[in-house]
Enzyme design. Sequence first.
Site, PDB file in Angstrom:
ATOM      1  N   ASP A  48      -4.656   2.333   7.080  1.00 21.88           N
ATOM      2  CA  ASP A  48      -4.298   1.980   8.457  1.00 21.88           C
ATOM      3  C   ASP A  48      -4.921   2.978   9.428  1.00 21.88           C
ATOM      4  O   ASP A  48      -5.169   4.133   9.056  1.00 21.88           O
ATOM      5  CB  ASP A  48      -2.775   2.047   8.659  1.00 21.88           C
ATOM      6  CG  ASP A  48      -2.024   1.100   7.749  1.00 21.88           C
ATOM      7  OD1 ASP A  48      -2.619   0.114   7.299  1.00 21.88           O
ATOM      8  OD2 ASP A  48      -0.832   1.373   7.494  1.00 21.88           O
TER       9      ASP A  48
HETATM   10  N1  URA Z   1       0.204   1.915   2.814  1.00 23.42           N
HETATM   11  C1  URA Z   1       0.361   1.830   4.149  1.00 23.42           C
HETATM   12  O1  URA Z   1       1.406   1.410   4.633  1.00 23.42           O
HETATM   13  N2  URA Z   1      -0.667   2.192   4.928  1.00 23.42           N
HETATM   14  C2  URA Z   1      -1.836   2.669   4.448  1.00 23.42           C
HETATM   15  O2  URA Z   1      -2.741   2.997   5.223  1.00 23.42           O
HETATM   16  C3  URA Z   1      -1.973   2.755   3.050  1.00 23.42           C
HETATM   17  C4  URA Z   1      -0.938   2.370   2.254  1.00 23.42           C
END
Ligand code: URA
Length: 240
Positions: free
Chosen positions: A102
């Site tokens: 993310d």
């Molecule tokens: N899980 C998440 O919620 N975000 C990420 O970026 C990676 C794994």
Amino acid sequence: MKLVKRIANLGYGSRKQVTTMFREGRVTDAAGEVLYADDKIEHESIRLDGEPLDPPPGLALMLHKPTGYTCSTKDAGRLVYDLLPPRFRLRDPSLSTVGRLDRDTSGLLLLTDDGALLHRIISPRANVVKRYRATLAEDLRGDEAALFASGTLMLDSETTPLAPAQLEALAPREAELSITEGRYHQVRRMFAAVGNHVLALHRVAIGGLALGHLPPGAWRALGVDEIASLFETSGESVSG
Ligand code: URA
């Protein structure tokens, strides 16, 4: 493949531009001898303006993704590709992120132009462990580790339960979570499912490959042994 095309495919310029580089004598061997477009020479011995070329196809690299960067080639805003040499975006075969983090997640991100390797890493069958450190808004309740390990946790709007995951509490609001899947926003949604909220998320390792001391925003190419270490299986073997 002809030398001009090999160099153009690394993103140094169009075939026409690379042909001009040869004409200008900018492409040499390690001893400084000018090369010609139809010369046969191994990659490691080629210099452009005296510098070794970028790694050939088969490139896999690790990047310390800072927060605020998107794993995309075309979103508005900061992209993880902005942290690499601009020509990397012009490579053929192209360089893809191995899964995504993310925008607000930091830590270990892999990129590769090797499609088979990419699929091997993200394939659910490979069981590659991704280890995250999460900073939480609320204290852990104490039952999360058992629930996450149970293989029965169902996330909102999903139809199959999550595979077992390992939680290690480091402090009341700090935990490491090792997962083998890569579902959408998985870690944040797992903590949401137990009434918590992730304030900060950082990926520390993939398989046996740890981010180590690579500074935020920095990257480096991976060696053969490091690529192999991604497939070291169990959560216990993940170190760093
Ligand atoms: N899980 C998440 O919620 N975000 C990420 O970026 C990676 C794994």
